[in-house]
Motif scaffolding. Structure first.
Motif, PDB file in Angstrom:
ATOM      1  N   ALA A 113      -3.248   3.171  -0.985  1.00  0.00           N
ATOM      2  CA  ALA A 113      -3.513   2.040  -2.073  1.00  0.00           C
ATOM      3  C   ALA A 113      -2.483   1.260  -2.728  1.00  0.00           C
ATOM      4  CB  ALA A 113      -4.308   2.969  -3.341  1.00  0.00           C
ATOM      5  N   PRO A 160       0.874  -1.208   0.101  1.00  0.00           N
ATOM      6  CA  PRO A 160      -0.058  -0.041  -0.090  1.00  0.00           C
ATOM      7  C   PRO A 160       0.975   1.300   0.062  1.00  0.00           C
ATOM      8  CG  PRO A 160       0.260  -0.993   2.403  1.00  0.00           C
ATOM      9  CD  PRO A 160       0.984  -1.912   1.514  1.00  0.00           C
ATOM     10  N   VAL A 220      -5.087  -0.774  -8.893  1.00  0.00           N
ATOM     11  CA  VAL A 220      -5.092   0.651  -9.105  1.00  0.00           C
ATOM     12  C   VAL A 220      -4.521   0.979 -10.663  1.00  0.00           C
ATOM     13  CG1 VAL A 220      -4.469   0.948  -6.660  1.00  0.00           C
ATOM     14  CG2 VAL A 220      -2.625   0.544  -8.468  1.00  0.00           C
TER      15      VAL A 220
END
Length: 213
Positions: free
Chosen positions: A80, A74, A85
Motif C-alpha cells: 500500500a 508502495p 492510506v
C-alpha cells in the motif's frame, strides 16, 4: 545552551537504512483486524530506529518513510502507498510512527547515555506502542465511526504482538551495544577524560624544565 542537531553523511545513510528496514518489514504483508487495521512487523522497525538512531534521527528516518509512502511508493504492508492510506483507519498509526520513534529514542538515550536493558524495553513500550496507539486509536475511531472506548478495546488485540516486538527490539539493540557500539551515536563522541588528559600532558611538556632529556 541548546545543542544543535548535526546531520552528516553517515547519519543520512543510517536514516535511509532504517527507513528501508521498515519497508522490508512490510513485505510479508499483514493480518487485518476487524477488517480495518492490519497487524504488521513494521512497528519493530520503528522501535529499532528510535533505540539505535536516537530521538531526532529515529524520527527523521520515520518521517522519510512516511513522506515516501505519501508520494505513492508502495512501502506499507501489502504494497500500500499513496496519500489515501492516511485517510484510512491506519493513517493515525502511520503518522504516530514518527513520534513513537522520537519518544523511544528519548527514553533509551536519556541524558546521552549508553542504552540499558530497562531503558530500552521501557522506550520500546512507551514510544513504540503507547505513543503510536495514542495517534492511531482516535483516527481509527473517527474513520470507522466507532466509539473511542470500543476502538481502544479492539486495539488490545495488537498488544501481545507489539510486546513481543518490543522484546525483540530490546534484544537486538543490546546485542548491538556489545557487538557493534559504533552503530550508536554515543560511541562516536570523543571521551572527555582522554581529551583532558592529553591536554594536561601537552601543558606539562610545554613548561620549561619539565621535559625529560
Amino acid at each position: 545552551m541548546t545543542r544543535r542537531l548535526r546531520i552528516d553523511a553517515t547519519d543520512i545513510a543510517r536514516i535511509a537504512v532504517f527507513a528501508a528496514i521498515v519497508a522490508v518489514l512490510g513485505l510479508p504483508g499483514g493480518i487485518s483486524v476487524f477488517g480495518a487495521v492490519p497487524i504488521t512487523a513494521q512497528t519493530l522497525g520503528v522501535m529499532l530506529a528510535g533505540a539505535i538512531l536516537g530521538p531526532w534521527r529515529g524520527a527523521l528516518s520515520m518521517l522519510v518513510f512516511v513522506v515516501l509512502v505519501a508520494v505513492g511508493l508502495p512501502l506499507l504492508s501489502g504494497g500500500a502507498g499513496g496519500i489515501a492510506v492516511f485517510l484510512g483507519p491506519s493513517g493515525g498509526y502511520i503518522v504516530g510512527w514518527i513520534f513513537g520513534a522520537f519518544v523511544t529514542g528519548a527514553i533509551v538515550h536519556a541524558g546521552g547515555r549508553k542504552p540499558t536493558w530497562p531503558r530500552t524495553i521501557l522506550g520500546a513500550v512507551v514510544g513504540g506502542i503507547l505513543v503510536v496507539y495514542a495517534f492511531g486509536i482516535p483516527v481509527q475511531s473517527l474513520i470507522t465511526r466507532l466509539p473511542l472506548a470500543e476502538t481502544a478495546l479492539q486495539s488490545t488485540v495488537f498488544l501481545p504482538g507489539d510486546i513481543v516486538k518490543a522484546v525483540i527490539a530490546t534484544a537486538i539493540t543490546m546485542t548491538l551495544v556489545r557487538a557493534y557500539p559504533r552503530a550508536f551515536r554515543f560511541a562516536q563522541r570523543p571521551a572527555a577524560p582522554a581529551v583532558k588528559e592529553a591536554a594536561a600532558d601537552a601543558a606539562v611538556d610545554s613548561e620549561p624544565g619539565t621535559r625529560v632529556p
